[in-house]
Design a protein around this motif. Structure first.
Motif, mmCIF file in Angstrom:
data_model
loop_
_atom_site.group_PDB
_atom_site.id
_atom_site.type_symbol
_atom_site.label_atom_id
_atom_site.label_comp_id
_atom_site.label_asym_id
_atom_site.label_seq_id
_atom_site.Cartn_x
_atom_site.Cartn_y
_atom_site.Cartn_z
ATOM 1 N N UNK A 9 88.495 38.826 -9.753
ATOM 2 C CA UNK A 9 88.670 37.863 -10.832
ATOM 3 C C UNK A 9 89.794 38.333 -11.746
ATOM 4 N N UNK A 10 90.539 37.394 -12.240
ATOM 5 C CA UNK A 10 91.600 37.692 -13.191
ATOM 6 C C UNK A 10 90.965 38.108 -14.517
ATOM 7 N N UNK A 11 91.486 39.167 -15.112
ATOM 8 C CA UNK A 11 90.886 39.655 -16.356
ATOM 9 C C UNK A 11 91.225 38.770 -17.547
ATOM 10 N N UNK A 12 92.219 37.881 -17.389
ATOM 11 C CA UNK A 12 92.597 36.960 -18.460
ATOM 12 C C UNK A 12 92.195 35.521 -18.133
ATOM 13 N N UNK A 13 91.141 35.358 -17.376
ATOM 14 C CA UNK A 13 90.731 34.031 -16.917
ATOM 15 C C UNK A 13 90.567 33.031 -18.062
ATOM 16 N N UNK A 14 89.866 33.402 -19.109
ATOM 17 C CA UNK A 14 89.637 32.508 -20.250
ATOM 18 C C UNK A 14 90.413 32.935 -21.487
ATOM 19 N N UNK A 15 91.362 33.871 -21.316
ATOM 20 C CA UNK A 15 92.087 34.411 -22.466
ATOM 21 C C UNK A 15 93.594 34.229 -22.318
ATOM 22 N N UNK A 16 94.040 33.156 -21.685
ATOM 23 C CA UNK A 16 95.466 32.935 -21.461
ATOM 24 C C UNK A 16 96.221 32.776 -22.778
ATOM 25 N N UNK A 17 95.548 32.344 -23.827
ATOM 26 C CA UNK A 17 96.203 32.152 -25.113
ATOM 27 C C UNK A 17 96.613 33.486 -25.755
ATOM 28 N N UNK A 45 95.372 40.809 -11.900
ATOM 29 C CA UNK A 45 95.536 39.513 -12.543
ATOM 30 C C UNK A 45 95.993 38.505 -11.490
ATOM 31 N N UNK A 46 95.828 37.238 -11.786
ATOM 32 C CA UNK A 46 96.240 36.195 -10.856
ATOM 33 C C UNK A 46 97.757 36.068 -10.846
ATOM 34 N N UNK A 47 98.283 35.356 -9.856
ATOM 35 C CA UNK A 47 99.731 35.186 -9.741
ATOM 36 C C UNK A 47 100.285 34.419 -10.942
ATOM 37 N N UNK A 48 99.576 33.409 -11.370
ATOM 38 C CA UNK A 48 100.000 32.613 -12.528
ATOM 39 C C UNK A 48 100.066 33.486 -13.782
ATOM 40 N N UNK A 49 99.054 34.311 -13.976
ATOM 41 C CA UNK A 49 99.004 35.183 -15.144
ATOM 42 C C UNK A 49 100.100 36.242 -15.071
#
Length: 72
Positions: A9-17, A45-49
């Motif tokens: 899981x991406x560690x910034x899943x709900x914290x992109x802001x 982290x995910x590719x987008x992040x």
């Protein structure tokens, strides 16, 4: 020993802001002591992040918030 099939899981899943060029303390965690950007296989982290982090690190470097190279 087999590898786990569990998806990371991406560690910034709900914290992109939180990822912003002004948040240099967070961005500094994604650079090495030499100033290189840490790859996503290390940071989980995910590719987008990772693209967003890289873009903001480069912006912070241009504005002088982060160094291009580490001082020896």
């Amino acid at each position: 020993m087999s590898k786990s099939n569990k998806k990371k899981q991406c560690i910034y899943k709900d914290k992109m802001h939180l990822i912003d060029y002004k948040n240099y303390k967070l961005l500094k965690q994604h650079t090495t002591e030499r100033g290189k950007i840490v790859p996503r296989r290390i940071t989980n982290v995910s590719a987008k992040t990772q693209r967003l982090i890289s873009l903001n690190i480069k912006r912070a470097r241009q504005l002088g918030l982060l160094p291009f190279l580490a001082r020896d």
